[in-house]
Every structure is written in structure tokens, then in C-alpha cells.
Design a protein around this motif. Structure first.
Motif, mmCIF file in Angstrom:
data_model
loop_
_atom_site.group_PDB
_atom_site.id
_atom_site.type_symbol
_atom_site.label_atom_id
_atom_site.label_comp_id
_atom_site.label_asym_id
_atom_site.label_seq_id
_atom_site.Cartn_x
_atom_site.Cartn_y
_atom_site.Cartn_z
ATOM 1 N N ASN A 109 31.552 23.243 39.949
ATOM 2 C CA ASN A 109 32.833 23.434 39.400
ATOM 3 C C ASN A 109 32.961 23.873 38.102
ATOM 4 O O ASN A 109 33.747 23.444 37.310
ATOM 5 C CB ASN A 109 33.736 22.116 39.592
ATOM 6 C CG ASN A 109 33.388 20.878 38.485
ATOM 7 O OD1 ASN A 109 32.149 21.060 38.207
ATOM 8 N ND2 ASN A 109 34.301 20.491 38.139
ATOM 9 N N HIS A 147 35.959 24.338 34.857
ATOM 10 C CA HIS A 147 36.767 23.703 36.002
ATOM 11 C C HIS A 147 38.292 23.595 35.429
ATOM 12 O O HIS A 147 39.233 24.284 35.810
ATOM 13 C CB HIS A 147 36.389 22.327 36.082
ATOM 14 C CG HIS A 147 37.465 21.265 37.006
ATOM 15 N ND1 HIS A 147 37.543 21.496 38.373
ATOM 16 C CD2 HIS A 147 38.375 20.462 36.580
ATOM 17 C CE1 HIS A 147 38.274 21.070 38.869
ATOM 18 N NE2 HIS A 147 38.780 20.193 37.970
ATOM 19 N N CYS A 148 38.655 23.434 33.862
ATOM 20 C CA CYS A 148 39.830 23.186 33.566
ATOM 21 C C CYS A 148 40.555 24.634 33.525
ATOM 22 O O CYS A 148 41.763 24.611 33.786
ATOM 23 C CB CYS A 148 39.739 22.541 32.221
ATOM 24 S SG CYS A 148 39.134 20.797 32.209
ATOM 25 N N CYS A 196 41.669 25.614 36.775
ATOM 26 C CA CYS A 196 42.973 24.872 37.252
ATOM 27 C C CYS A 196 44.048 25.487 36.625
ATOM 28 O O CYS A 196 44.981 25.465 37.308
ATOM 29 C CB CYS A 196 42.551 23.247 36.812
ATOM 30 S SG CYS A 196 41.570 22.209 37.713
ATOM 31 N N SER A 251 45.276 20.619 45.912
ATOM 32 C CA SER A 251 45.382 19.825 45.162
ATOM 33 C C SER A 251 46.387 19.897 43.789
ATOM 34 O O SER A 251 47.140 20.786 43.948
ATOM 35 C CB SER A 251 43.933 19.852 44.412
ATOM 36 O OG SER A 251 43.646 18.729 43.947
ATOM 37 N N TYR A 256 46.740 21.082 40.759
ATOM 38 C CA TYR A 256 46.083 21.693 39.726
ATOM 39 C C TYR A 256 46.528 21.460 38.457
ATOM 40 O O TYR A 256 45.801 21.672 37.519
ATOM 41 C CB TYR A 256 45.991 23.147 40.233
ATOM 42 C CG TYR A 256 45.066 23.349 41.284
ATOM 43 C CD1 TYR A 256 43.686 23.535 41.272
ATOM 44 C CD2 TYR A 256 45.615 23.569 42.470
ATOM 45 C CE1 TYR A 256 42.776 23.568 42.138
ATOM 46 C CE2 TYR A 256 44.787 23.670 43.641
ATOM 47 C CZ TYR A 256 43.393 23.820 43.527
ATOM 48 O OH TYR A 256 42.460 23.848 44.816
ATOM 49 N N PRO A 293 43.608 18.643 36.288
ATOM 50 C CA PRO A 293 42.076 18.752 36.283
ATOM 51 C C PRO A 293 41.281 17.553 37.148
ATOM 52 O O PRO A 293 40.368 17.576 38.060
ATOM 53 C CB PRO A 293 41.400 19.369 35.279
ATOM 54 C CG PRO A 293 42.597 19.993 34.406
ATOM 55 C CD PRO A 293 43.778 19.117 34.813
ATOM 56 N N VAL A 351 41.848 17.217 40.600
ATOM 57 C CA VAL A 351 41.326 18.084 41.547
ATOM 58 C C VAL A 351 39.789 17.780 41.704
ATOM 59 O O VAL A 351 39.409 17.794 42.791
ATOM 60 C CB VAL A 351 41.388 19.527 40.752
ATOM 61 C CG1 VAL A 351 40.622 20.481 41.736
ATOM 62 C CG2 VAL A 351 42.666 19.983 40.724
#
Length: 323
Positions: free
Chosen positions: A215, A218-219, A222, A241, A243, A246, A249
Motif C-alpha cells: 500500500n 497510502h495516504c 486515499c 472503504s 477513503y 486512511p 482503509v
């Protein structure tokens, strides 16, 4: 133990000369910042552009080959990173798991010969490909790049491959990466960036015994999902999810794909900034924000996605080898 499975070490001359961010990261800085947040080990690899490319085109953001400072793709960058980890800063380097970077399409036999030399000197834990920036179709890994599949088999080394779902990305489509994994069941593959939250691809990862996903970044991914950005899977294909959160998620992905999800920050690419078509685009996170989202999932999930799954992917079930 917390393993960050996706980190770049070194410098990217394309990003630097074109005015993009980030463009560099030092091993010592990475381990100091990450270590203060609780990270204990890092999978590392070089940045993406390489000295065998035509650097005279970088100021304009162009991609060209030939007329480079070097001849063999990534020969300089891989050696430079390994020397930083093993010779210049061995105390910090002992916490790393270095992967080499390859171009799956250009001068592949010469690249492989250099990798064989490197492996005689240094421990190599896997192979990394980011084919979008260098405009190398990932499907060529089964053709010109077959030599890297052969090395992965011989060395029992896994791949981490940058993945995309954007329509204009002709080089790194997530489904093409998973086709490669399906066609090579004896080689381990990780599709980076959560397959951009494409549920069909994530479900394929779940079904393939030799596939994982990370991932990384990731942030900001998202944030891209919240904004329905084109680099994220459209809602019709997107993993369901919240989003805007984060951490939520991560928890949802860990529940849906308990043994296939590996946590990685993509340092320093958890942030990105560039002038595109005259406008500044900024997607900004921090190492701390990535780790906070991870740890919010709880100790069991952290242990699973930032240690157990990664050790299984690396085939390092005995943690003592990392000490």
C-alpha cells in the motif's frame, strides 16, 4: 519488528532537473526518521530514472535513451545503493533489505550480467521495476526481460512492480502485472500501491498463491480516491472503504486480504509535487502520517501486514536473519 517494504535510496536526476519533488533520499536520513517512528527494517531500491538515459532531455521532462552518462541501465544506481548500504553505512545498512532496479525492455542481457557481478559481492533480496517513468511496457518482462525472470527463479528472489490503472499509463497496468504472476507461478510478485484500490486486481492477488500487494504512498492514494482522481480505480471497480480515513482503509484491506497485504510507505514518495500544464500539483503526506495510519489498525494487524506477510513474501520466516 516493523518492516517498511517500499523505499527509494539515492537521487532522481529527472525529477531534480525537471523541478519535481521528491528527488532524493539518504539511507541515514531514512533510518533516522523512520526509526524514530518505530520502523525497524526497510526494503530499499534506487530511484527510477538512470544515468544511461539521455539526461539532456530531463530539463524539459523528456524521456530518451542513448547519449547517457552510462551504458547499462541501473548498473551505476544499483551499485551505488548497495555500497551505501553495505560499505559506507553498514550499521544502518544492516537494517535494510536491498532490491535491485531493472529496466525490463532495454539492454537486458547487459543488465543481467551486471547483476550477477553485484550478487557475487552483496546480498540482493529482490528485484524492483518502475516502468511508467522510464516508459518500458511491463509486458516486455516476458520477452526482452525474460532474463530477469530467469534470475528471479535462480535466486528465489521476488519482484516488486509499480502498478497503475490510469488509462493513459501504457506501461504498468496492474492487470498486466498479475498476468505475469499467473504465467510464472514459481516466482513471487508484489503489485505496488494497492493496485490503486482496484478490487478486481486485489481479488486476483488474493487468488494467486505467488502474488502480494503493498500500500505504498497510502495516504495520498486515499486522497485520490476521495477526489475521484484518474490515478485511482473508478468507483465501479474500487474496493469499498471510507477513503477519507486512511487508517480505516488499512484495517479494511487487512481484513479482506489478511495474508496478501504488505505495508510500505514509499518514502520519500509518500509526497509528490510538480508543475503540470502550468499548474502546481501537490499531494503531500509525511512518514509520520503513514505510520500513524498503520498503527491505528492495532498490534495484530501491524504485526501481520508489516512483518509476517512481508517475511513470508521474502521467504524469511526466521526473523533472526534480520539481526
Amino acid at each position: 519488528m516493523i518492516i517498511d517494504c517500499h523505499n527509494h535510496i539515492g537521487a532522481d536526476m529527472l525529477f531534480y532537473l525537471h523541478g519535481d519533488f521528491p528527488y532524493a533520499q539518504q539511507l541515514v536520513d531514512m533510518t533516522q526518521v523512520g526509526g524514530s517512528l518505530g520502523i525497524t527494517h526497510w526494503i530499499v531500491f534506487p530511484f527510477v530514472s538512470y544515468a544511461a538515459m539521455d539526461v539532456t532531455k530531463f530539463r524539459s521532462g523528456g524521456i530518451g535513451f542513448g547519449n547517457g552518462l552510462e551504458t547499462v541501465p541501473y548498473a551505476f544506481e544499483n551499485r551505488r545503493m548497495l555500497e551505501e548500504c553495505y560499505r559506507l553505512f553498514p550499521e544502518e545498512g544492516r537494517k535494510t533489505l536491498p532490491f535491485v532496479m531493472v529496466d525490463p525492455m532495454r539492454h537486458t542481457d547487459a543488465q543481467a550480467a551486471e547483476l550477477v557481478k553485484l550478487r557475487a559481492e552483496y546480498r540482493i533480496h529482490g528485484i524492483k521495476i518502475q516502468s511508467t517513468i522510464i516508459q518500458a511496457d511491463i509486458k516486455r518482462l516476458a520477452h526482452e526481460g525474460q532474463v530477469f525472470l530467469d534470475l528471479a527463479r535462480e535466486w528465489d528472489a521476488p519482484f516488486i512492480i509499480h502498478s497503475s490503472v490510469a488509462k493513459d499509463d501504457l506501461w504498468a497496468q496492474a492487470h498486466d502485472i498479475l498476468d505475469l504472476a499467473e504465467a510464472n507461478p514459481d516466482i513471487r510478485f508484489c503489485a505496488a500501491h494497492s493496485c490503486r484500490f482496484d478490487k478486481e486486481c486485489l481479488d486476483r492477488v488474493q487468488a494467486l498463491p505467488n502474488a502480494w500487494f503493498d500500500n505504498s504512498a497510502h495516504c495520498i492514494h486515499c486522497e485520490g480516491a476521495v477526489g475521484d482522481m484518474p490515478y485511482i480505480a473508478p468507483k465501479s471497480r474500487r474496493f469499498d472503504s471510507a477513503y477519507s480515513d486512511p487508517a480505516r482503509v488499512i484495517a479494511d484491506l487487512a481484513a479482506a486480504y489478511p495474508h496478501k497485504f504488505m505495508w510500505g510507505s514509499d518514502s520519500p514518495f509518500y509526497s509528490y509535487a510538480a508543475a503540470i500544464s502550468g499548474e502546481v500539483v501537490k499531494l503531500i503526506s509525511t512518514y509520520e502520517r503513514e505510520v500513524i495510519a498503520l498503527k491505528a489498525a492495532g498490534e495484530e494487524v501491524v504485526r501481520r501486514i508489516a512483518a509476517t506477510n512481508t517475511l513470508n513474501y521474502l521467504k524469511l520466516p526466521d526473523e533472526s536473519i534480520l539481526s
